[in-house]
Design a protein around this motif. Structure first.
Motif, PDB file in Angstrom:
ATOM      1  N   VAL A 141      -8.473 -28.854  64.432  1.00 35.06           N
ATOM      2  CA  VAL A 141      -8.086 -29.265  63.086  1.00 35.06           C
ATOM      3  C   VAL A 141      -6.607 -29.629  63.126  1.00 35.06           C
ATOM      4  O   VAL A 141      -5.800 -28.875  63.660  1.00 35.06           O
ATOM      5  CB  VAL A 141      -8.309 -28.121  62.070  1.00 35.06           C
ATOM      6  CG1 VAL A 141      -7.886 -28.545  60.675  1.00 35.06           C
ATOM      7  CG2 VAL A 141      -9.762 -27.665  62.077  1.00 35.06           C
ATOM      8  N   THR A 142      -6.270 -30.779  62.593  1.00 33.76           N
ATOM      9  CA  THR A 142      -4.873 -31.204  62.553  1.00 33.76           C
ATOM     10  C   THR A 142      -4.116 -30.339  61.550  1.00 33.76           C
ATOM     11  O   THR A 142      -4.564 -30.154  60.423  1.00 33.76           O
ATOM     12  CB  THR A 142      -4.773 -32.683  62.130  1.00 33.76           C
ATOM     13  OG1 THR A 142      -5.592 -33.445  63.008  1.00 33.76           O
ATOM     14  CG2 THR A 142      -3.345 -33.194  62.201  1.00 33.76           C
ATOM     15  N   THR A 143      -2.987 -29.795  61.951  1.00 36.53           N
ATOM     16  CA  THR A 143      -2.233 -28.936  61.040  1.00 36.53           C
ATOM     17  C   THR A 143      -1.640 -29.776  59.902  1.00 36.53           C
ATOM     18  O   THR A 143      -1.368 -30.965  60.059  1.00 36.53           O
ATOM     19  CB  THR A 143      -1.082 -28.194  61.761  1.00 36.53           C
ATOM     20  OG1 THR A 143      -0.168 -29.144  62.301  1.00 36.53           O
ATOM     21  CG2 THR A 143      -1.607 -27.302  62.872  1.00 36.53           C
ATOM     22  N   ARG A 144      -1.487 -29.130  58.771  1.00 36.69           N
ATOM     23  CA  ARG A 144      -0.967 -29.811  57.591  1.00 36.69           C
ATOM     24  C   ARG A 144      -0.157 -28.813  56.766  1.00 36.69           C
ATOM     25  O   ARG A 144      -0.650 -27.727  56.452  1.00 36.69           O
ATOM     26  CB  ARG A 144      -2.157 -30.324  56.790  1.00 36.69           C
ATOM     27  CG  ARG A 144      -1.847 -31.504  55.925  1.00 36.69           C
ATOM     28  CD  ARG A 144      -3.136 -32.048  55.372  1.00 36.69           C
ATOM     29  NE  ARG A 144      -3.017 -32.215  53.939  1.00 36.69           N
ATOM     30  CZ  ARG A 144      -4.046 -32.361  53.118  1.00 36.69           C
ATOM     31  NH1 ARG A 144      -5.288 -32.309  53.586  1.00 36.69           N
ATOM     32  NH2 ARG A 144      -3.862 -32.522  51.832  1.00 36.69           N
ATOM     33  N   PHE A 145       1.063 -29.175  56.465  1.00 39.75           N
ATOM     34  CA  PHE A 145       1.941 -28.262  55.729  1.00 39.75           C
ATOM     35  C   PHE A 145       2.603 -28.977  54.554  1.00 39.75           C
ATOM     36  O   PHE A 145       2.877 -30.171  54.617  1.00 39.75           O
ATOM     37  CB  PHE A 145       3.076 -27.756  56.627  1.00 39.75           C
ATOM     38  CG  PHE A 145       2.628 -26.989  57.833  1.00 39.75           C
ATOM     39  CD1 PHE A 145       2.457 -25.616  57.776  1.00 39.75           C
ATOM     40  CD2 PHE A 145       2.394 -27.647  59.024  1.00 39.75           C
ATOM     41  CE1 PHE A 145       2.046 -24.908  58.888  1.00 39.75           C
ATOM     42  CE2 PHE A 145       1.983 -26.945  60.152  1.00 39.75           C
ATOM     43  CZ  PHE A 145       1.810 -25.577  60.085  1.00 39.75           C
ATOM     44  N   THR A 146       2.891 -28.198  53.539  1.00 36.45           N
ATOM     45  CA  THR A 146       3.737 -28.664  52.449  1.00 36.45           C
ATOM     46  C   THR A 146       5.107 -28.028  52.642  1.00 36.45           C
ATOM     47  O   THR A 146       5.193 -26.844  52.967  1.00 36.45           O
ATOM     48  CB  THR A 146       3.164 -28.204  51.093  1.00 36.45           C
ATOM     49  OG1 THR A 146       1.803 -28.639  51.026  1.00 36.45           O
ATOM     50  CG2 THR A 146       3.946 -28.790  49.935  1.00 36.45           C
ATOM     51  N   VAL A 147       6.143 -28.805  52.477  1.00 40.21           N
ATOM     52  CA  VAL A 147       7.493 -28.261  52.586  1.00 40.21           C
ATOM     53  C   VAL A 147       7.808 -27.544  51.269  1.00 40.21           C
ATOM     54  O   VAL A 147       7.924 -28.183  50.228  1.00 40.21           O
ATOM     55  CB  VAL A 147       8.522 -29.384  52.858  1.00 40.21           C
ATOM     56  CG1 VAL A 147       9.939 -28.821  52.900  1.00 40.21           C
ATOM     57  CG2 VAL A 147       8.186 -30.116  54.153  1.00 40.21           C
ATOM     58  N   VAL A 148       7.902 -26.211  51.317  1.00 40.17           N
ATOM     59  CA  VAL A 148       8.177 -25.467  50.086  1.00 40.17           C
ATOM     60  C   VAL A 148       9.660 -25.148  49.942  1.00 40.17           C
ATOM     61  O   VAL A 148      10.143 -24.865  48.850  1.00 40.17           O
ATOM     62  CB  VAL A 148       7.333 -24.164  49.980  1.00 40.17           C
ATOM     63  CG1 VAL A 148       5.885 -24.514  49.708  1.00 40.17           C
ATOM     64  CG2 VAL A 148       7.462 -23.287  51.203  1.00 40.17           C
TER      65      VAL A 148
END
Ligand code: ZN
Length: 151
Positions: free
Chosen positions: A120-127
């Motif tokens: 699974v390709t990692t996915r992040f939101t910059v918080v």
């Protein structure tokens, strides 16, 4: 100043990436995919920098980057800037800008996260930008700047 001009003008066409923290040079090379680049690449590291202490610089001939490509390096080199070279002259300067979402560059710090077990390709939101904190889209755990691992 003269010395700097000379370094920058050493390529006829291409991109000079300046103000990379010396310790992160190879991470930047990896993020930009320069390992597979067929053009001439030269770099210098452990150069003196007032801002960073020791900095690195990369010169890539005949290669120009899209803004979204260079933004990826903001993760590890937020002070980096790019000089676009045409006919030995700096024709444009660009700053890196950290995007709001990071896809597929960073490993999730949570060992139980699905992205560490399946394809699974990692996915992040910059918080948070300072200090840098990334929230995983899948497990919602935070990966902070001390634990960023480039994949
Ligand atoms: Zn996760």
């Amino acid at each position: 100043m003269e010395k700097k001009e000379l370094k920058v003008s050493a390529i006829q066409e291409g991109t000079v990436i300046d103000h990379i923290p010396a310790k992160d040079l190879f991470k930047v090379i990896k993020i930009l995919g320069l390992e597979d680049c067929k053009e001439q690449i030269t770099f210098g590291t452990n150069l003196e920098s007032k801002k960073l202490g020791k900095k690195a610089i990369i010169k890539i001939a005949n290669r120009f980057f899209r803004q979204e490509e260079i933004n990826k390096i903001a993760l590890i080199a937020p002070e980096a800037n790019l000089n676009i070279i045409k006919d030995y002259k700096v024709v444009e300067k660009k700053k890196v800008v950290l995007p709001d979402e990071i896809t597929g560059i960073v490993r999730c710090y949570n060992p139980n996260c699905i992205t560490n077990h399946e394809q699974v390709t990692t996915r992040f939101t910059v918080v948070s930008r300072k200090p840098l904190q990334l929230k995983c889209h899948y497990c919602e755990k935070i990966t902070d700047e001390n634990h960023i691992e480039i994949i």
